[in-house]
Design a protein around this motif. Structure first.
Motif, PDB file in Angstrom:
ATOM      1  N   THR A 168       0.814  -1.214   0.000  1.00  0.00           N
ATOM      2  CA  THR A 168       0.000   0.000   0.000  1.00  0.00           C
ATOM      3  C   THR A 168       0.849   1.266   0.000  1.00  0.00           C
ATOM      4  O   THR A 168       1.566   1.537   0.955  1.00  0.00           O
ATOM      5  CB  THR A 168      -0.948   0.004   1.214  1.00  0.00           C
ATOM      6  OG1 THR A 168      -1.624  -1.244   1.262  1.00  0.00           O
ATOM      7  CG2 THR A 168      -1.957   1.137   1.104  1.00  0.00           C
ATOM      8  N   VAL A 169       0.734   2.040  -1.079  1.00  0.00           N
ATOM      9  CA  VAL A 169       1.488   3.285  -1.195  1.00  0.00           C
ATOM     10  C   VAL A 169       0.585   4.508  -1.070  1.00  0.00           C
ATOM     11  O   VAL A 169       1.048   5.612  -0.857  1.00  0.00           O
ATOM     12  CB  VAL A 169       2.266   3.358  -2.534  1.00  0.00           C
ATOM     13  CG1 VAL A 169       3.375   2.325  -2.554  1.00  0.00           C
ATOM     14  CG2 VAL A 169       1.338   3.163  -3.726  1.00  0.00           C
ATOM     15  N   PHE A 170      -0.729   4.296  -1.222  1.00  0.00           N
ATOM     16  CA  PHE A 170      -1.659   5.420  -1.071  1.00  0.00           C
ATOM     17  C   PHE A 170      -2.762   5.061  -0.080  1.00  0.00           C
ATOM     18  O   PHE A 170      -3.303   3.957  -0.109  1.00  0.00           O
ATOM     19  CB  PHE A 170      -2.308   5.801  -2.416  1.00  0.00           C
ATOM     20  CG  PHE A 170      -3.302   6.932  -2.273  1.00  0.00           C
ATOM     21  CD1 PHE A 170      -2.879   8.257  -2.331  1.00  0.00           C
ATOM     22  CD2 PHE A 170      -4.643   6.680  -2.020  1.00  0.00           C
ATOM     23  CE1 PHE A 170      -3.782   9.297  -2.151  1.00  0.00           C
ATOM     24  CE2 PHE A 170      -5.555   7.715  -1.847  1.00  0.00           C
ATOM     25  CZ  PHE A 170      -5.120   9.022  -1.912  1.00  0.00           C
ATOM     26  N   CYS A 171      -3.077   6.018   0.794  1.00  0.00           N
ATOM     27  CA  CYS A 171      -4.162   5.812   1.748  1.00  0.00           C
ATOM     28  C   CYS A 171      -4.770   7.177   2.059  1.00  0.00           C
ATOM     29  O   CYS A 171      -4.066   8.180   2.086  1.00  0.00           O
ATOM     30  CB  CYS A 171      -3.602   5.176   3.020  1.00  0.00           C
ATOM     31  SG  CYS A 171      -4.791   4.983   4.357  1.00  0.00           S
ATOM     32  N   ASP A 172      -6.099   7.222   2.233  1.00  0.00           N
ATOM     33  CA  ASP A 172      -6.717   8.477   2.679  1.00  0.00           C
ATOM     34  C   ASP A 172      -7.616   8.185   3.885  1.00  0.00           C
ATOM     35  O   ASP A 172      -7.540   7.101   4.469  1.00  0.00           O
ATOM     36  CB  ASP A 172      -7.443   9.188   1.528  1.00  0.00           C
ATOM     37  CG  ASP A 172      -8.627   8.402   0.997  1.00  0.00           C
ATOM     38  OD1 ASP A 172      -9.106   7.480   1.703  1.00  0.00           O
ATOM     39  OD2 ASP A 172      -9.087   8.711  -0.116  1.00  0.00           O
ATOM     40  N   SER A 173      -8.470   9.132   4.247  1.00  0.00           N
ATOM     41  CA  SER A 173      -9.225   8.968   5.489  1.00  0.00           C
ATOM     42  C   SER A 173     -10.216   7.804   5.434  1.00  0.00           C
ATOM     43  O   SER A 173     -10.657   7.304   6.463  1.00  0.00           O
ATOM     44  CB  SER A 173      -9.949  10.262   5.849  1.00  0.00           C
ATOM     45  OG  SER A 173     -11.030  10.493   4.969  1.00  0.00           O
ATOM     46  N   SER A 174     -10.546   7.351   4.227  1.00  0.00           N
ATOM     47  CA  SER A 174     -11.415   6.175   4.120  1.00  0.00           C
ATOM     48  C   SER A 174     -10.720   4.933   4.676  1.00  0.00           C
ATOM     49  O   SER A 174     -11.364   4.049   5.249  1.00  0.00           O
ATOM     50  CB  SER A 174     -11.808   5.927   2.664  1.00  0.00           C
ATOM     51  OG  SER A 174     -12.496   7.030   2.146  1.00  0.00           O
ATOM     52  N   GLY A 175      -9.401   4.864   4.494  1.00  0.00           N
ATOM     53  CA  GLY A 175      -8.625   3.755   5.054  1.00  0.00           C
ATOM     54  C   GLY A 175      -8.612   3.802   6.576  1.00  0.00           C
ATOM     55  O   GLY A 175      -8.662   2.768   7.249  1.00  0.00           O
TER      56      GLY A 175
ATOM     57  N   ALA B 153      -5.259  15.018  -0.563  1.00  0.00           N
ATOM     58  CA  ALA B 153      -6.246  16.092  -0.424  1.00  0.00           C
ATOM     59  C   ALA B 153      -7.330  16.004  -1.502  1.00  0.00           C
ATOM     60  O   ALA B 153      -8.518  16.176  -1.219  1.00  0.00           O
ATOM     61  CB  ALA B 153      -5.541  17.450  -0.478  1.00  0.00           C
ATOM     62  N   VAL B 154      -6.922  15.723  -2.745  1.00  0.00           N
ATOM     63  CA  VAL B 154      -7.895  15.600  -3.843  1.00  0.00           C
ATOM     64  C   VAL B 154      -8.826  14.413  -3.597  1.00  0.00           C
ATOM     65  O   VAL B 154     -10.043  14.504  -3.772  1.00  0.00           O
ATOM     66  CB  VAL B 154      -7.165  15.445  -5.211  1.00  0.00           C
ATOM     67  CG1 VAL B 154      -8.139  15.046  -6.314  1.00  0.00           C
ATOM     68  CG2 VAL B 154      -6.450  16.740  -5.576  1.00  0.00           C
ATOM     69  N   SER B 155      -8.240  13.319  -3.154  1.00  0.00           N
ATOM     70  CA  SER B 155      -9.039  12.126  -2.872  1.00  0.00           C
ATOM     71  C   SER B 155     -10.100  12.415  -1.801  1.00  0.00           C
ATOM     72  O   SER B 155     -11.255  11.988  -1.912  1.00  0.00           O
ATOM     73  CB  SER B 155      -8.115  11.000  -2.405  1.00  0.00           C
ATOM     74  OG  SER B 155      -8.722   9.755  -2.562  1.00  0.00           O
ATOM     75  N   GLU B 156      -9.724  13.163  -0.779  1.00  0.00           N
ATOM     76  CA  GLU B 156     -10.668  13.521   0.289  1.00  0.00           C
ATOM     77  C   GLU B 156     -11.816  14.373  -0.250  1.00  0.00           C
ATOM     78  O   GLU B 156     -12.984  14.123   0.046  1.00  0.00           O
ATOM     79  CB  GLU B 156      -9.958  14.293   1.408  1.00  0.00           C
ATOM     80  CG  GLU B 156      -8.827  13.561   2.110  1.00  0.00           C
ATOM     81  CD  GLU B 156      -9.269  12.319   2.851  1.00  0.00           C
ATOM     82  OE1 GLU B 156     -10.480  12.072   2.972  1.00  0.00           O
ATOM     83  OE2 GLU B 156      -8.387  11.576   3.319  1.00  0.00           O
ATOM     84  N   ALA B 157     -11.477  15.394  -1.029  1.00  0.00           N
ATOM     85  CA  ALA B 157     -12.505  16.306  -1.527  1.00  0.00           C
ATOM     86  C   ALA B 157     -13.454  15.590  -2.492  1.00  0.00           C
ATOM     87  O   ALA B 157     -14.679  15.783  -2.438  1.00  0.00           O
ATOM     88  CB  ALA B 157     -11.850  17.505  -2.206  1.00  0.00           C
TER      89      ALA B 157
ATOM     90  N   MET C  15     -12.197  12.532   9.168  1.00  0.00           N
ATOM     91  CA  MET C  15     -10.879  13.155   9.074  1.00  0.00           C
ATOM     92  C   MET C  15     -10.555  13.713   7.710  1.00  0.00           C
ATOM     93  O   MET C  15      -9.417  14.109   7.450  1.00  0.00           O
ATOM     94  CB  MET C  15      -9.815  12.140   9.473  1.00  0.00           C
ATOM     95  CG  MET C  15      -9.856  11.941  10.956  1.00  0.00           C
ATOM     96  SD  MET C  15      -8.803  10.656  11.507  1.00  0.00           S
ATOM     97  CE  MET C  15      -9.265  10.660  13.219  1.00  0.00           C
ATOM     98  N   GLY C  16     -11.546  13.761   6.837  1.00  0.00           N
ATOM     99  CA  GLY C  16     -11.308  14.252   5.483  1.00  0.00           C
ATOM    100  C   GLY C  16     -10.756  15.668   5.461  1.00  0.00           C
ATOM    101  O   GLY C  16      -9.728  15.938   4.843  1.00  0.00           O
ATOM    102  N   PHE C  17     -11.428  16.588   6.151  1.00  0.00           N
ATOM    103  CA  PHE C  17     -10.969  17.988   6.153  1.00  0.00           C
ATOM    104  C   PHE C  17      -9.660  18.135   6.921  1.00  0.00           C
ATOM    105  O   PHE C  17      -8.808  18.942   6.564  1.00  0.00           O
ATOM    106  CB  PHE C  17     -12.049  18.919   6.718  1.00  0.00           C
ATOM    107  CG  PHE C  17     -13.142  19.220   5.732  1.00  0.00           C
ATOM    108  CD1 PHE C  17     -12.857  19.866   4.536  1.00  0.00           C
ATOM    109  CD2 PHE C  17     -14.454  18.860   5.993  1.00  0.00           C
ATOM    110  CE1 PHE C  17     -13.852  20.150   3.608  1.00  0.00           C
ATOM    111  CE2 PHE C  17     -15.465  19.127   5.070  1.00  0.00           C
ATOM    112  CZ  PHE C  17     -15.163  19.775   3.884  1.00  0.00           C
TER     113      PHE C  17
END
Lengths: 118, 143
Positions: free
Chosen positions: A57-64, B44-48, B108-110
């Motif tokens: 995993t190299v990318f993660c955002d708040s959904s993870g 940041a783009v993924s969150e928005a 935690m998106g913002f």
């Protein structure tokens, strides 16, 4: 965008431990599928621990983060545990920033490949 | 002066989260960013975009617009939807707050947008839609 579908094939259960290979990019799209399938397995089988393998995993955002916190709450309610292993630096930063590290043991990625689990 | 602009419009379906962040990453490549800067912008783009899909359009398929602008070493991004909008923007931006707890959002998106961009501004009107404006200086890592 790197082989999410194929990566998710990698899950197995051994000694009541559900091992999940997290895909290269963990976002809302891939997290939703992992949650759905993991929750179904936990309902059907006697699972004591979920181990998320982040080695690819190299990318993660708040959904993870939501995925980990949700599985933590579910397993805690069932008296089980959740762990994240082989976590790369970038993902590790997000886990730290989100505070999820206070709830779930996180092991950084080592030089070797998955000798974590027997 | 180094200046460039782009516009992107796509359906609000979750496979486009990856499409959007990878496209923006490609757009900013001409700024010669560090790997970390690219990762920051992608997050940041993924969150928005995820917010627009889940909260703005509540799962229905409509259009999401991204405009990007480069001015010298500054990257400006606008991610816009014409969805339900946000009633209380301040509350929506609080860490851990989620309007949809049943979806297991981390809230935690913002927080991530603010952590990884220099400036984040949210413009929203209930019933009209939401626009997230973000700015980031690229090349702070010292040439």
């Amino acid at each position: 965008m790197s082989g999410n579908v194929k990566a998710w094939k990698e899950q197995r259960i051994k000694d009541k431990v559900l091992w999940i290979q997290v895909p290269g990019e963990l976002d809302h799209h891939s997290a939703e599928r992992i949650c759905r399938e993991a929750d179904a397995l936990v309902r059907e089988r006697d699972i004591r621990e979920i181990v998320f393998d982040f080695s690819e995993t190299v990318f993660c955002d708040s959904s993870g983060i939501g995925m980990l916190m949700g599985r933590y709450k579910m397993m805690k309610a069932l008296g089980g545990t959740v762990r994240a292993v082989q976590v790369q630096e970038r993902v590790s930063r997000l886990l730290m920033l989100s505070g999820v590290m206070k709830l779930i043991p996180v092991e950084a990625k080592q030089g070797g490949m998955e000798n974590e689990q027997k | 002066m180094n200046r460039n602009e782009m516009k992107l419009e796509f359906d609000s379906i979750s496979t486009n989260e990856a499409f959007a962040r990878v496209t923006v990453a490609a757009f900013m490549a001409q700024m010669n960013p560090s790997m970390e800067e690219v990762a920051d912008v992608k997050t940041a783009v993924s969150e928005a975009v995820t917010n627009a899909i889940i909260h703005g359009y509540e799962g229905a398929v409509h259009k999401i617009m991204i405009s990007g602008r480069i001015e010298e070493q500054q990257l400006f991004l606008e991610i816009a939807d014409q969805g339900v909008g946000i009633v209380d923007i301040k509350k929506a931006m609080e860490p851990m707050y989620t309007s949809r707890p049943e979806l297991e959002r981390s809230g935690m998106g913002f927080l991530f947008m603010e952590a990884f961009m220099d400036e984040v501004q949210v413009i929203s009107q209930p019933g009209k839609g939401t626009t997230v404006r973000m700015k980031k200086q690229i090349g702070q890592h010292g040439a």
